[in-house]
Design a protein around this motif. Structure first.
Motif, PDB file in Angstrom:
ATOM      1  N   ARG A   1      -4.920   7.837   3.559  1.00  0.00           N
ATOM      2  CA  ARG A   1      -4.790   7.702   5.001  1.00  0.00           C
ATOM      3  C   ARG A   1      -4.241   8.957   5.642  1.00  0.00           C
ATOM      4  O   ARG A   1      -4.374   9.160   6.842  1.00  0.00           O
TER       5      ARG A   1
ATOM      6  N   ASP B   1      -9.758   1.308   7.253  1.00  0.00           N
ATOM      7  CA  ASP B   1      -9.197   0.000   7.575  1.00  0.00           C
ATOM      8  C   ASP B   1      -8.583  -0.625   6.331  1.00  0.00           C
ATOM      9  O   ASP B   1      -7.493  -1.174   6.369  1.00  0.00           O
ATOM     10  N   SER B   2      -9.327  -0.549   5.213  1.00  0.00           N
ATOM     11  CA  SER B   2      -8.730  -0.947   3.937  1.00  0.00           C
ATOM     12  C   SER B   2      -9.058   0.126   2.913  1.00  0.00           C
ATOM     13  O   SER B   2     -10.172   0.657   2.896  1.00  0.00           O
ATOM     14  N   VAL B   3      -8.070   0.456   2.088  1.00  0.00           N
ATOM     15  CA  VAL B   3      -8.258   1.532   1.120  1.00  0.00           C
ATOM     16  C   VAL B   3      -9.412   1.180   0.176  1.00  0.00           C
ATOM     17  O   VAL B   3      -9.418   0.118  -0.432  1.00  0.00           O
TER      18      VAL B   3
ATOM     19  N   GLU C   1       0.830  -1.204   0.000  1.00  0.00           N
ATOM     20  CA  GLU C   1       0.000   0.000   0.000  1.00  0.00           C
ATOM     21  C   GLU C   1       0.868   1.259   0.000  1.00  0.00           C
ATOM     22  O   GLU C   1       1.941   1.281   0.577  1.00  0.00           O
TER      23      GLU C   1
END
Lengths: 292, 574
Positions: free
Chosen positions: B107, B532-534, B2
């Protein structure tokens, strides 16, 4: 007439009257007339009516636009709630919505075109000082203005027709002009930027140190219906320090005969004071009239 | 691998809440710093209004009347504080920092440490401004436009004026740092599927503002440096005198200043336009009408903003041809703005309006900006500007467009994103009361200014009634002042609502407004790492009242990250 109607009309008349600008009972020959109402001060110039006319046409356009926008929003807020929202307009809905753009932009283009045409003509007059090139008294009146913190100093050419000579009348905060004769002004400043503001002639121009700016104006000839003789205020319209708010001068409009008389007397006084001014460099601020 | 892996939040208080690199914390720091200076700027404005209503009388809370010198400082500091230290940090720095990473699915910002430094540099500039007022000769007094020679060491000697010019330079540095961050983040850190035209209009507004900041704030910096050199080292870039030309040219400063100054007004309104485009859609429950047109209109305004600046200098002695060129361009720049307006109005039409507090303030913004923008026509037109230049009409115009519109838009944004930022909800009832008082009052106050200006009253006058021609304007000025005091008082409702909400407000759900942009897909407030997840983006930001979505999911909105609703996916799900 019903009493409520009479009262309503009376209030409306009062409201309209409050907008009127001119205080017709005041004679400017006796003192500077106070303003009244919320329109610009009484216009005494030959060209100021163009500015006022443009105000009204621009207000008409802007007013209609604004009213339409308010009505549109009001309608939507009142009637387009608690219903199925339209995701995609129908084909005729799309055409209708497109029509709105066409109408608004058409009106905008027309208004801007009108503004452009009018201003081009206006600027040819306001900023077109070439026609005064080479002219001098008595066809025009030439004045050199030197703005100071916090007063307006002005110099006339005097009988010899040349600036920066001993016969130049030099005045402070008291500029006299004849009605019906174009006045051409060249202006600079000794210290900071000032702005020469004549509300009754709808004009202003900056006095910038290091530059000589030129502008012109003409007061309409005095008539009984449209009096222009008398005193008017000169304001400073560019923040110039602690006493910026007090930097007001007086423009005195006289008949050509009165003006000639004053000019002759002032020139004689100026020559009499030459001996006293011999060492006063600050008094010798004039410059040869620039050819523009 | 990521682009921005999850890492845990720092535990030590100083790194977590003070010298934080978390964009959400930095945003709140900017927000509070901006709100404090907004109050300060507002109080300075009240002092001006007091002087015009009761000339020469003791100012309440101050205990003595304003003098011509202190009055000059008051309006100078009012202008500088409101533009650079209130509206900029709230509208651009706070909301830009908070929203950009969340709305694009990132993020954090691309440069978190640079972000932290930009806030502390900004705080330094605020300190410099405050310090200027405790110098021997007082704070700056040359007007926020800082025109030399008045702003030179000859026109306004003293440390106060120098500190203020330095403060403007330092805040410019902070702004440029922020702009670099915003632009890089938006270009490089968008989540997969987040194409440029799937970005919320809010992000577009902040993106274009940052481009303008990056290009034009350095010009202000240059002007500031030259002015500081004149003040401190005896150079003569801007100093001249009398009818002899050279060495200095005061007009050079005006060109440099307004090349920045005009884009600055678009900098202050573009985020607001972005908010409005989004909110019109969200609270009409239908897609933003001709969204591409709105985006291109904002881009067009951004492109044109640097070449219209001469309309501030019509009466300064520019070549007439130059003046006419600037007029044509200024009239042209109203076309894209007109497109934006029509798009908003068309979005409302046949929607299902939800008149929540943010929507009410957004509608109020459109109203005041329409009024203010139309008055710009008089000022763009050279003939009428010859009369109106440097009168209260100009002041009314820019207050209506900058102060009223940006202020109301900032309030709309605060009401809208408060649940996400603080995890609690403000009172809708108090919010609506705040709206009902603020919008009529703000319209009335700035209309009062325009009326006085149309009658000829000049701006920046300690005592306008010295002029016999303007003496009769005392009543309208008094009334405008009373309404201004009332407007300030009405903001107490907001202050109470805001702080009560932060500490005691009802806990907010993740998506109280039921809209699809990515920040509403995470809890309120978001965790340190945002996502939490892209997310993978399939939908645009204004997908509301889609009939297919309504049929399959039973609601009129769908999140940008949710799976596409089409035959292929249905088949796969079966």
């Amino acid at each position: 007439m019903r009493p409520w109607l009479a009262r309503g009309l009376g209030l409306y008349a009062l409201f309209c009257a409050s907008w009127a600008g001119a205080d017709e009972t005041c004679d400017a020959r006796l003192s500077i007339c106070p303003g009244s109402g919320y329109l610009p001060p009484r216009d005494i110039s030959t060209e100021g009516a163009r500015v006022d006319a443009l105000f009204w046409s621009a207000t008409l356009f802007a007013g209609v636009f604004f009213a339409l926008m308010c009505l549109w929003m009001l309608w939507a807020v009142l009637f387009h709630r608690n219903r199925e929202a339209e995701y995609e307009p129908s084909p005729q809905g799309k055409r209708g919505r497109l029509l709105v753009y066409g109408l608004i932009f058409g009106a905008l283009v027309l208004d801007d075109g009108h503004i452009l045409a009018t201003v081009t003509e206006d600027l040819g007059i306001y900023w077109g000082t070439e026609r005064f090139l080479g002219k001098q008294e008595p066809d025009i009146v030439r004045i050199e203005v030197n703005a100071h913190q916090w007063a307006w100093e002005a110099r006339y050419a005097g009988p010899d027709g040349v600036f920066a000579t001993d016969d130049d009348p030099v005045v402070l905060n008291d500029i006299r002009v004849p009605a019906g004769v174009p006045v051409v002004v060249q202006m600079t400043s000794t210290d900071v930027i000032h702005s020469f503001y004549l509300p009754n002639l709808r004009l202003k121009f900056d006095a910038v140190p290091g530059m000589v700016n030129q502008f012109w104006f003409e007061v309409r000839p005095h008539t009984a219906d449209s009096p222009t003789l008398g005193s008017y205020e000169i304001g400073c319209a560019q923040h110039c320090g602690v006493n910026h708010f007090q930097m007001k001068g007086r423009l005195i409009v006289q008949t050509p005969a009165e003006f000639e008389d004053w000019l002759a007397r002032s020139s004689r006084n100026a020559q009499r004071q030459t001996v006293a001014n011999a060492n006063d460099n600050g008094a010798r601020w004039g410059w040869p009239w620039r050819a523009r | 691998m990521e682009l921005q892996p999850i890492h845990p939040a720092p535990k030590f208080f100083l790194w977590r809440y003070v010298f934080s690199t978390d964009h959400k914390v930095i945003a709140k720091q900017y927000l509070f710093a901006g709100l404090v200076f907004l109050l300060l700027g507002g109080l300075l404005a009240m002092a001006i209004r007091w002087q015009w209503a009761y000339p020469g009388e003791d100012v309440p809370l101050l205990g003595r009347p304003l003098t011509p010198a202190s009055y000059n400082s008051v309006f100078t500091m009012h202008g500088l504080i409101m533009i650079f230290f209130a509206v900029t940090p709230i509208l651009i720095s706070a909301f830009g920092n908070y929203l950009i990473p969340l709305m694009i699915g990132a993020r954090d910002m691309a440069f978190p440490r640079l972000n932290m430094w930009s806030f502390w540099v900004f705080l330094l500039s605020q300190v410099l401004m405050l310090l200027s007022s405790v110098t021997q000769l007082g704070a700056a007094s040359s007007g926020w436009t800082l025109y030399p020679p008045l702003s030179s060491n000859v026109g306004t000697p003293g440390l106060g004026q120098t500190l203020v010019v330095a403060a403007v330079f330092v805040t410019g540095v902070s702004t440029i740092m922020g702009a670099i961050n915003f632009i890089t983040t938006i270009i490089r850190l968008r989540a997969p599927g987040m194409d440029y035209f799937k970005l919320p209009a809010t992000v577009w507004g902040l993106f274009l503002t940052s481009i303008l900041n990056l290009v034009f704030v350095p010009v202000l910096g240059a002007a500031g440096v030259l002015l500081l050199l004149d003040r401190l080292l005896g150079t003569q870039f801007f100093v001249a005198s009398g009818a002899m030309s050279g060495p200095g040219d005061p007009l050079l400063f005006q060109h440099l200043f307004w090349i920045f100054g005009h884009p600055e007004v678009y900098i202050l309104i573009l985020p607001a336009w972005g908010f409005l485009t989004d909110m019109m859609s969200f609270f009409s429950r239908r897609p933003a009408f001709w969204y591409r047109g709105s985006v291109w209109a904002m881009i067009g305004i951004t492109a044109l903003s640097g070449i219209v600046y001469g309309h501030h200098m019509y009466v300064s002695g520019l070549n007439p041809l130059l003046g006419k060129t600037f007029m044509v361009l200024t009239l042209l720049i109203s076309f894209p703005a007109e497109i934006l307006f029509l798009n908003w109005l068309q979005t409302l039409w046949r929607g299902s309006l939800r008149l929540t507090t943010p929507m009410l303030f957004a509608l109020g913004t459109i109203f005041v900006f329409g009024l203010g923008g139309l008055t710009g026509i008089y000022l763009a037109t050279i003939s009428t500007d010859l009369y109106l230049h440097d009168t209260m009409f100009v002041v009314g115009h820019f207050h209506m467009t900058m102060a009223a519109a940006s202020f109301l838009a900032a309030l709309a944004a605060i009401y809208f994103w408060f649940p996400k930022m603080f995890g609690r909800q403000m009172s809708e009832a108090l919010g609506k009361l705040h709206f009902a008082l603020s919008v009529p009052l703000i319209t009335a106050v700035f209309t009062g200014q325009m009326i006085a200006g149309f009658a000829g009253q000049s701006r920046r006058l300690f005592d306008p009634y010295v002029y016999v021609t303007f003496k009769h304007l005392l009543p309208i000025n008094q009334w405008t002042s009373y309404l201004a005091f009332a407007l300030l008082g009405a903001q107490a409702i907001f202050v109470v609502n805001f702080f009560y909400g932060i500490f005691f407000g009802k806990r907010a759900p993740a998506n109280p407004w039921e809209v699809g942009t990515l920040e509403w897909s995470v809890p309120s407030p978001p965790p340190y790492h945002n996502f939490d997840s892209v997310p993978t983006v399939s939908w645009g930001p204004h997908e509301l009242s889609n009939p297919e979505v309504k049929r399959r999911l039973g609601r009129d909105w769908i999140g940008q990250h949710e799976a596409p609703v089409d035959a292929a996916t249905e088949k796969a799900a079966e």
